[in-house]
Design a protein around this motif. Structure first.
Motif, PDB file in Angstrom:
ATOM      1  N   ALA A  24       0.849  -1.198   0.000  1.00  0.00           N
ATOM      2  CA  ALA A  24       0.000   0.000   0.000  1.00  0.00           C
ATOM      3  C   ALA A  24       0.882   1.245   0.000  1.00  0.00           C
ATOM      4  N   GLY A  25       0.562   2.195  -0.864  1.00  0.00           N
ATOM      5  CA  GLY A  25       1.341   3.430  -0.953  1.00  0.00           C
ATOM      6  C   GLY A  25       2.415   3.400  -2.021  1.00  0.00           C
ATOM      7  N   LEU A  26       2.749   2.201  -2.502  1.00  0.00           N
ATOM      8  CA  LEU A  26       3.722   2.108  -3.598  1.00  0.00           C
ATOM      9  C   LEU A  26       3.061   2.500  -4.915  1.00  0.00           C
ATOM     10  N   THR A  27       3.863   2.949  -5.870  1.00  0.00           N
ATOM     11  CA  THR A  27       3.339   3.143  -7.218  1.00  0.00           C
ATOM     12  C   THR A  27       3.430   1.804  -7.956  1.00  0.00           C
ATOM     13  N   LEU A  28       2.676   1.700  -9.039  1.00  0.00           N
ATOM     14  CA  LEU A  28       2.746   0.473  -9.849  1.00  0.00           C
ATOM     15  C   LEU A  28       4.159   0.289 -10.388  1.00  0.00           C
ATOM     16  N   GLY A  29       4.835   1.404 -10.721  1.00  0.00           N
ATOM     17  CA  GLY A  29       6.216   1.333 -11.221  1.00  0.00           C
ATOM     18  C   GLY A  29       7.170   0.767 -10.176  1.00  0.00           C
ATOM     19  N   GLN A  30       7.007   1.219  -8.922  1.00  0.00           N
ATOM     20  CA  GLN A  30       7.879   0.721  -7.843  1.00  0.00           C
ATOM     21  C   GLN A  30       7.656  -0.773  -7.600  1.00  0.00           C
ATOM     22  N   LEU A  31       6.376  -1.177  -7.597  1.00  0.00           N
ATOM     23  CA  LEU A  31       6.080  -2.596  -7.364  1.00  0.00           C
ATOM     24  C   LEU A  31       6.599  -3.445  -8.520  1.00  0.00           C
ATOM     25  N   ALA A  32       6.394  -2.968  -9.748  1.00  0.00           N
ATOM     26  CA  ALA A  32       6.875  -3.718 -10.919  1.00  0.00           C
ATOM     27  C   ALA A  32       8.389  -3.863 -10.872  1.00  0.00           C
ATOM     28  N   ALA A  33       9.095  -2.793 -10.490  1.00  0.00           N
ATOM     29  CA  ALA A  33      10.562  -2.840 -10.418  1.00  0.00           C
ATOM     30  C   ALA A  33      11.015  -3.866  -9.380  1.00  0.00           C
ATOM     31  N   SER A  34      10.302  -3.939  -8.250  1.00  0.00           N
ATOM     32  CA  SER A  34      10.684  -4.899  -7.201  1.00  0.00           C
ATOM     33  C   SER A  34      10.499  -6.340  -7.675  1.00  0.00           C
ATOM     34  N   LEU A  35       9.612  -6.538  -8.669  1.00  0.00           N
ATOM     35  CA  LEU A  35       9.377  -7.876  -9.216  1.00  0.00           C
ATOM     36  C   LEU A  35      10.101  -8.073 -10.552  1.00  0.00           C
ATOM     37  N   GLN A  36      10.922  -7.075 -10.906  1.00  0.00           N
ATOM     38  CA  GLN A  36      11.702  -7.097 -12.160  1.00  0.00           C
ATOM     39  C   GLN A  36      10.789  -7.248 -13.382  1.00  0.00           C
ATOM     40  N   LEU A  37       9.714  -6.461 -13.363  1.00  0.00           N
ATOM     41  CA  LEU A  37       8.774  -6.477 -14.485  1.00  0.00           C
ATOM     42  C   LEU A  37       8.762  -5.102 -15.147  1.00  0.00           C
ATOM     43  N   GLU A  38       8.530  -5.105 -16.450  1.00  0.00           N
ATOM     44  CA  GLU A  38       8.438  -3.839 -17.168  1.00  0.00           C
ATOM     45  C   GLU A  38       7.015  -3.307 -17.133  1.00  0.00           C
ATOM     46  N   VAL A  39       6.888  -1.987 -17.048  1.00  0.00           N
ATOM     47  CA  VAL A  39       5.572  -1.358 -17.063  1.00  0.00           C
ATOM     48  C   VAL A  39       5.221  -1.001 -18.508  1.00  0.00           C
ATOM     49  N   PRO A  40       4.064  -1.453 -19.003  1.00  0.00           N
ATOM     50  CA  PRO A  40       3.689  -1.052 -20.367  1.00  0.00           C
ATOM     51  C   PRO A  40       3.421   0.451 -20.427  1.00  0.00           C
ATOM     52  N   VAL A  41       3.490   1.012 -21.627  1.00  0.00           N
ATOM     53  CA  VAL A  41       3.251   2.451 -21.784  1.00  0.00           C
ATOM     54  C   VAL A  41       1.826   2.790 -21.371  1.00  0.00           C
ATOM     55  N   ASN A  42       0.876   1.977 -21.795  1.00  0.00           N
ATOM     56  CA  ASN A  42      -0.518   2.158 -21.379  1.00  0.00           C
ATOM     57  C   ASN A  42      -1.194   0.784 -21.365  1.00  0.00           C
ATOM     58  N   LEU A  43      -2.478   0.790 -21.055  1.00  0.00           N
ATOM     59  CA  LEU A  43      -3.180  -0.491 -20.895  1.00  0.00           C
ATOM     60  C   LEU A  43      -3.983  -0.901 -22.128  1.00  0.00           C
ATOM     61  N   GLN A  44      -3.833  -0.159 -23.222  1.00  0.00           N
ATOM     62  CA  GLN A  44      -4.643  -0.484 -24.403  1.00  0.00           C
ATOM     63  C   GLN A  44      -4.365  -1.898 -24.910  1.00  0.00           C
ATOM     64  N   ARG A  45      -3.091  -2.256 -24.941  1.00  0.00           N
ATOM     65  CA  ARG A  45      -2.736  -3.611 -25.410  1.00  0.00           C
ATOM     66  C   ARG A  45      -2.520  -4.573 -24.253  1.00  0.00           C
ATOM     67  N   ASP A  46      -2.479  -4.042 -23.047  1.00  0.00           N
ATOM     68  CA  ASP A  46      -2.181  -4.873 -21.870  1.00  0.00           C
ATOM     69  C   ASP A  46      -3.255  -4.678 -20.810  1.00  0.00           C
ATOM     70  N   LYS A  47      -4.510  -4.896 -21.214  1.00  0.00           N
ATOM     71  CA  LYS A  47      -5.648  -4.607 -20.336  1.00  0.00           C
ATOM     72  C   LYS A  47      -5.536  -5.252 -18.956  1.00  0.00           C
ATOM     73  N   GLY A  48      -5.066  -6.488 -18.925  1.00  0.00           N
ATOM     74  CA  GLY A  48      -5.043  -7.196 -17.649  1.00  0.00           C
ATOM     75  C   GLY A  48      -3.764  -7.035 -16.853  1.00  0.00           C
ATOM     76  N   TRP A  49      -2.898  -6.106 -17.274  1.00  0.00           N
ATOM     77  CA  TRP A  49      -1.559  -6.029 -16.680  1.00  0.00           C
ATOM     78  C   TRP A  49      -1.591  -5.719 -15.189  1.00  0.00           C
ATOM     79  N   VAL A  50      -2.432  -4.773 -14.769  1.00  0.00           N
ATOM     80  CA  VAL A  50      -2.450  -4.382 -13.348  1.00  0.00           C
ATOM     81  C   VAL A  50      -2.861  -5.576 -12.486  1.00  0.00           C
ATOM     82  N   GLY A  51      -3.903  -6.282 -12.928  1.00  0.00           N
ATOM     83  CA  GLY A  51      -4.344  -7.459 -12.179  1.00  0.00           C
ATOM     84  C   GLY A  51      -3.259  -8.525 -12.096  1.00  0.00           C
ATOM     85  N   GLN A  52      -2.548  -8.733 -13.216  1.00  0.00           N
ATOM     86  CA  GLN A  52      -1.467  -9.734 -13.234  1.00  0.00           C
ATOM     87  C   GLN A  52      -0.316  -9.325 -12.310  1.00  0.00           C
ATOM     88  N   LEU A  53      -0.020  -8.016 -12.289  1.00  0.00           N
ATOM     89  CA  LEU A  53       1.031  -7.515 -11.390  1.00  0.00           C
ATOM     90  C   LEU A  53       0.663  -7.807  -9.938  1.00  0.00           C
TER      91      LEU A  53
END
Length: 225
Positions: free
Chosen positions: A19-48
């Motif tokens: 809680a309080g982290l940004t999606l970018g910070q959480l993705a970095a901690s899991l060594q995942l790349e953040v997509p530019v937007n969700l148009q092609r990656d609709k389910g990305w936030v849920g998967q993260l």
């Protein structure tokens, strides 16, 4: 990926840690790349979130945390804590539905115990800067349960009687049925008005945003002017 939580306390503890982290910070901690937007990656936030919290069901017909019987739902909100959109629950069966009971339905099972994860996700906030809120567990109270059941039964009756083409998003007090398909070519079987087999867009069950807003208010005692 994080290990699957062994208890609800462990799950809520992990929610507190992110809680309080940004999606970018959480993705970095899991060594995942953040997509530019969700148009092609609709389910990305849920998967993260599934990865961060140790949800292990994947695409199986099970709750996201099978050992706890808990479903994970991310909930994009604005700065006032209002949901930004309706919440997808599951795909709707369009054939062979006569006689199906609410308590045996996938909607009932998925919504029996939910981990809600609010995310500050206003459109102008870049995806990597969106902030994770405090996750919380929810079970429908008797009133909520009755509303969900009534909507589900009415929608399923329309489907079984060949009324699929007449169902609009306005149907249902808290639960709605909407087309759910990547494109208009992805058709599925359904029953037509005369009981004949037809092809139509897949449909999904969604919780209306005023219902999820009420859940948030119930949890955080929010008041809106």
């Amino acid at each position: 990926m994080s290990a699957a939580p062994r208890s609800t306390a462990e799950l809520l503890n992990t929610c507190q840690q992110i809680a309080g982290l940004t999606l970018g910070q959480l993705a970095a901690s899991l060594q995942l790349e953040v997509p530019v937007n969700l148009q092609r990656d609709k389910g990305w936030v849920g998967q993260l979130m599934e990865q961060a919290l140790g949800a292990s069901a994947g695409s199986q017909a099970l709750p996201d945390f099978p050992q706890l019987g808990i479903e994970l739902k991310t909930l994009p909100i604005d700065q006032l804590g209002k949901p930004l959109e309706s919440t997808y629950v599951c795909i709707a069966p369009l054939t062979g539905v006569t006689g199906q009971l609410w308590q045996d339905s996938w909607v009932c099972r998925k919504l029996s115990h939910v981990l809600w994860l609010p995310i500050l996700a206003e459109r102008q906030i870049p995806l990597k800067d969106r902030i994770i809120g405090q996750g919380f567990l929810w079970r429908p109270n008797p009133t909520q349960h009755a509303l969900l059941q009534q909507d589900w039964e009415e929608l399923m009756e329309l489907i079984s009687l060949g009324g699929i083409a007449n169902i609009r998003g306005a149907h249902g007090k808290v639960l709605q049925l909407r087309p759910k398909g990547a494109d208009s070519k992805a058709l599925t079987k359904a029953v037509g008005a005369e009981g004949e087999p037809i092809q139509t867009l897949p449909r999904g069950f969604y919780l209306k945003s005023h219902f999820t807003q009420a859940i948030l208010q119930q949890q955080f005692s929010l008041t809106h002017g």
